[in-house]
Design a protein around this motif. Structure first.
Motif, PDB file in Angstrom:
ATOM      1  N   LYS A  91       0.832  -1.210   0.000  1.00  0.00           N
ATOM      2  CA  LYS A  91       0.000   0.000   0.000  1.00  0.00           C
ATOM      3  C   LYS A  91       0.863   1.255   0.000  1.00  0.00           C
ATOM      4  CE  LYS A  91      -3.641   2.238   2.723  1.00  0.00           C
ATOM      5  NZ  LYS A  91      -4.789   2.369   1.884  1.00  0.00           N
ATOM      6  N   TYR A  92       1.883   1.282   0.843  1.00  0.00           N
ATOM      7  CA  TYR A  92       2.763   2.444   0.909  1.00  0.00           C
ATOM      8  C   TYR A  92       3.475   2.685  -0.430  1.00  0.00           C
ATOM      9  CZ  TYR A  92       6.722   5.425   1.819  1.00  0.00           C
ATOM     10  OH  TYR A  92       7.640   6.434   1.733  1.00  0.00           O
ATOM     11  N   THR A  94       2.674   1.767  -3.421  1.00  0.00           N
ATOM     12  CA  THR A  94       1.799   2.162  -4.530  1.00  0.00           C
ATOM     13  C   THR A  94       1.224   3.559  -4.313  1.00  0.00           C
ATOM     14  OG1 THR A  94      -0.076   0.997  -3.532  1.00  0.00           O
ATOM     15  CG2 THR A  94       1.174  -0.179  -5.244  1.00  0.00           C
ATOM     16  N   GLU A  95       0.799   3.851  -3.092  1.00  0.00           N
ATOM     17  CA  GLU A  95       0.129   5.131  -2.837  1.00  0.00           C
ATOM     18  C   GLU A  95       1.090   6.281  -2.550  1.00  0.00           C
ATOM     19  OE1 GLU A  95      -2.851   4.544   0.160  1.00  0.00           O
ATOM     20  OE2 GLU A  95      -3.976   3.133  -1.088  1.00  0.00           O
ATOM     21  N   SER A  96       2.116   6.051  -1.764  1.00  0.00           N
ATOM     22  CA  SER A  96       3.015   7.138  -1.379  1.00  0.00           C
ATOM     23  C   SER A  96       4.243   7.254  -2.274  1.00  0.00           C
ATOM     24  CB  SER A  96       3.466   6.958   0.072  1.00  0.00           C
ATOM     25  OG  SER A  96       2.342   7.010   0.923  1.00  0.00           O
ATOM     26  N   GLY A  98       4.375   5.926  -5.357  1.00  0.00           N
ATOM     27  CA  GLY A  98       3.931   6.003  -6.742  1.00  0.00           C
ATOM     28  C   GLY A  98       4.373   4.861  -7.634  1.00  0.00           C
ATOM     29  N   PRO A 101       1.720  -1.573  -9.019  1.00  0.00           N
ATOM     30  CA  PRO A 101       1.512  -2.693  -8.109  1.00  0.00           C
ATOM     31  C   PRO A 101       2.503  -3.846  -8.299  1.00  0.00           C
ATOM     32  CG  PRO A 101      -0.565  -2.040  -9.129  1.00  0.00           C
ATOM     33  CD  PRO A 101       0.519  -1.242  -9.780  1.00  0.00           C
ATOM     34  N   ALA A 104       5.837  -2.678  -6.865  1.00  0.00           N
ATOM     35  CA  ALA A 104       5.672  -2.519  -5.422  1.00  0.00           C
ATOM     36  C   ALA A 104       5.601  -3.873  -4.725  1.00  0.00           C
ATOM     37  CB  ALA A 104       4.415  -1.707  -5.127  1.00  0.00           C
TER      38      ALA A 104
END
Length: 136
Positions: A91-92, A94-96, A98, A101, A104
């Motif tokens: 999650k980190y 992919t979201e933070s 960038g 998936p 990541a």
């Protein structure tokens, strides 16, 4: 007892075997027995975890005492924590950070692999080895 680097390599190779067990059980249940996809995957995952317990107990950590439920529960807890680490890192990244998936997930697998190895070496199987072996 083998050194920690070699032990980690054996642990990682057993992880590849566990993934194959998961996949084969999943495909057999899904395609041969018609088990719904998520149930087939969950059962396959459990088969991989059971295989992991047996193989890591015997070959990675060379445990000589008799298997018991307390040890298996510690092993299962380490796997649940490792899964949580995998999901948090995924999650980190992919979201933070960038990352896509797929990229990541490589980082997430690495983080969870290290946590899983450490948890099993120094907690799940630690009490089942000779004290001198625990220092290596």
């Amino acid at each position: 007892m083998m050194g920690s680097a070699r032990q980690f390599l054996v642990f990682a190779l057993i992880g590849v075997i566990n993934t194959a067990v998961h996949f084969v059980v999943f495909v057999l249940l899904l395609r041969v027995f018609g088990v719904p996809m998520l149930a087939a995957s969950a059962i396959g995952y459990c088969a991989g975890v059971a295989n992991s317990y047996v193989m890591n107990r015997l070959w990675t950590f060379k445990v000589t005492t008799r298997a018991n439920s307390k040890e298996f529960l510690r092993f299962a807890a380490v796997n649940v924590v490792s899964l949580g680490i995998n999901l948090l890192v995924l999650k980190y990244l992919t979201e933070s950070a960038g990352l896509g998936p797929e990229v990541a997930q490589i980082g997430a697998i690495g983080a969870s692999l290290v946590a899983n190895f450490a948890g099993n070496k120094w907690w799940a199987f630690a009490g089942a080895r000779e004290p001198r072996d625990q220092l290596k």
